[in-house]
Design a protein around this motif. Structure first.
Motif, mmCIF file in Angstrom:
data_model
loop_
_atom_site.group_PDB
_atom_site.id
_atom_site.type_symbol
_atom_site.label_atom_id
_atom_site.label_comp_id
_atom_site.label_asym_id
_atom_site.label_seq_id
_atom_site.Cartn_x
_atom_site.Cartn_y
_atom_site.Cartn_z
ATOM 1 N N UNK A 124 10.365 18.159 -15.530
ATOM 2 C CA UNK A 124 10.073 19.192 -14.533
ATOM 3 C C UNK A 124 9.758 18.617 -13.154
ATOM 4 N N UNK A 125 9.568 17.329 -13.073
ATOM 5 C CA UNK A 125 9.280 16.694 -11.787
ATOM 6 C C UNK A 125 10.575 16.267 -11.106
ATOM 7 N N UNK A 126 10.713 16.644 -9.858
ATOM 8 C CA UNK A 126 11.871 16.223 -9.072
ATOM 9 C C UNK A 126 11.435 15.180 -8.049
ATOM 10 N N UNK A 127 12.389 14.497 -7.486
ATOM 11 C CA UNK A 127 12.055 13.553 -6.424
ATOM 12 C C UNK A 127 11.440 14.296 -5.235
ATOM 13 N N UNK A 128 11.876 15.550 -4.997
ATOM 14 C CA UNK A 128 11.273 16.336 -3.927
ATOM 15 C C UNK A 128 9.787 16.547 -4.167
ATOM 16 N N UNK A 129 9.414 16.738 -5.422
ATOM 17 C CA UNK A 129 7.994 16.865 -5.753
ATOM 18 C C UNK A 129 7.228 15.607 -5.350
ATOM 19 N N UNK A 153 0.832 -1.210 0.000
ATOM 20 C CA UNK A 153 0.000 0.000 0.000
ATOM 21 C C UNK A 153 0.864 1.257 0.000
ATOM 22 N N UNK A 154 1.931 1.250 0.772
ATOM 23 C CA UNK A 154 2.820 2.412 0.826
ATOM 24 C C UNK A 154 3.538 2.602 -0.519
ATOM 25 N N UNK A 155 3.957 1.510 -1.111
ATOM 26 C CA UNK A 155 4.609 1.587 -2.424
ATOM 27 C C UNK A 155 3.646 2.165 -3.457
ATOM 28 N N UNK A 180 10.372 7.204 0.639
ATOM 29 C CA UNK A 180 10.240 7.042 -0.809
ATOM 30 C C UNK A 180 11.429 6.273 -1.376
ATOM 31 N N UNK A 181 12.642 6.661 -0.959
ATOM 32 C CA UNK A 181 13.834 5.985 -1.481
ATOM 33 C C UNK A 181 13.908 4.532 -1.018
ATOM 34 N N UNK A 182 13.162 4.195 0.013
ATOM 35 C CA UNK A 182 13.107 2.807 0.437
ATOM 36 C C UNK A 182 12.427 1.914 -0.592
ATOM 37 N N UNK A 183 11.656 2.550 -1.495
ATOM 38 C CA UNK A 183 10.963 1.807 -2.547
ATOM 39 C C UNK A 183 11.521 2.091 -3.941
ATOM 40 N N UNK A 191 3.361 12.831 0.601
ATOM 41 C CA UNK A 191 3.282 13.066 2.034
ATOM 42 C C UNK A 191 4.239 12.205 2.828
ATOM 43 N N UNK A 192 5.231 11.644 2.139
ATOM 44 C CA UNK A 192 6.200 10.767 2.790
ATOM 45 C C UNK A 192 7.577 11.410 2.803
ATOM 46 N N UNK A 193 8.413 10.929 3.680
ATOM 47 C CA UNK A 193 9.773 11.447 3.772
ATOM 48 C C UNK A 193 10.627 10.927 2.627
#
Length: 200
Positions: free
Chosen positions: A31-36, A11-13, A48-51, A42-44
């Motif tokens: 134009x999309x960054x990982x920060x976006x 579900x988180x993935x 996100x990088x865990x997936x 709404x995740x840290x």
């Protein structure tokens, strides 16, 4: 600390994939960054990088979702007792794209990713692999049509499959750029060009 359940992780993935899709379709790939994606999901960053390690990995997940639906459609056709006209098979492929959220923006995203894949070896390898999967699916279908006398048995199945595979990109390009290009309209235009074979 209790281990995360597989259902929770899935579900988180999916939460991350859905957020990335919204960002990509809204802003475009470049134009999309990982920060976006962090903000949208709404995740840290760590979560996100865990997936997913990169934007390319996120694109791969989105592409996998769509191609899995198309592949399921191929399996459905092959399991049918009576084969439908080839235009109906193609319409099923177009409908997978047609039902995507923000379908025009999604089609535009796919076109951007194709362009980027020419220079990005990671995306290039990903898309090449998916196209081979689609071509292989069409090849299986062509072979069955030939066995049942619905296609020229002298034709090389993989050559026919290569041509059939090109209809998907043609549909996406037009959907990204033009109004009124839906699965039904595109299929209506193909029927006169690919009429069903006459049976004895």
């Amino acid at each position: 600390m209790p281990r995360l359940t597989e259902r929770y992780r899935a579900a988180r993935r999916q939460q991350v994939v859905d957020a990335a899709r919204r960002c990509f379709t809204r802003n475009g790939f470049h134009a999309t960054s990982m920060q976006d994606v962090f903000t949208e999901s709404g995740l840290s960053a760590g979560a996100v990088y865990g997936y997913f390690a990169s934007k390319e990995a996120l694109v791969a997940a989105i592409v996998e979702e769509v191609t899995a639906e198309i592949t399921a459609g191929f399996d459905e056709v092959l399991s049918d007792a009576e084969l439908p006209p080839i235009t109906e098979v193609l319409q099923r492929l177009f409908t997978v794209v047609d039902k995507q959220d923000n379908r025009r923006e999604f089609a535009a995203l796919v076109v951007q990713v194709w362009a980027e894949a020419v220079h990005n070896p990671v995306l290039g390898a990903l898309l090449a692999g998916k196209y081979r999967d689609l071509r292989d699916g069409f090849t299986r279908i062509v072979r069955r049509y030939q066995r049942e006398g619905l296609l020229d048995p002298a034709a090389k199945p993989v050559d026919v499959a290569r041509v059939l595979t090109t209809f998907g990109p043609a549909f996406l390009f037009q959907q990204a750029l033009l109004d009124g290009v839906g699965a039904q309209a595109f299929s209506n235009g193909l029927r006169p060009l690919l009429p069903p074979p006459k049976t004895a």
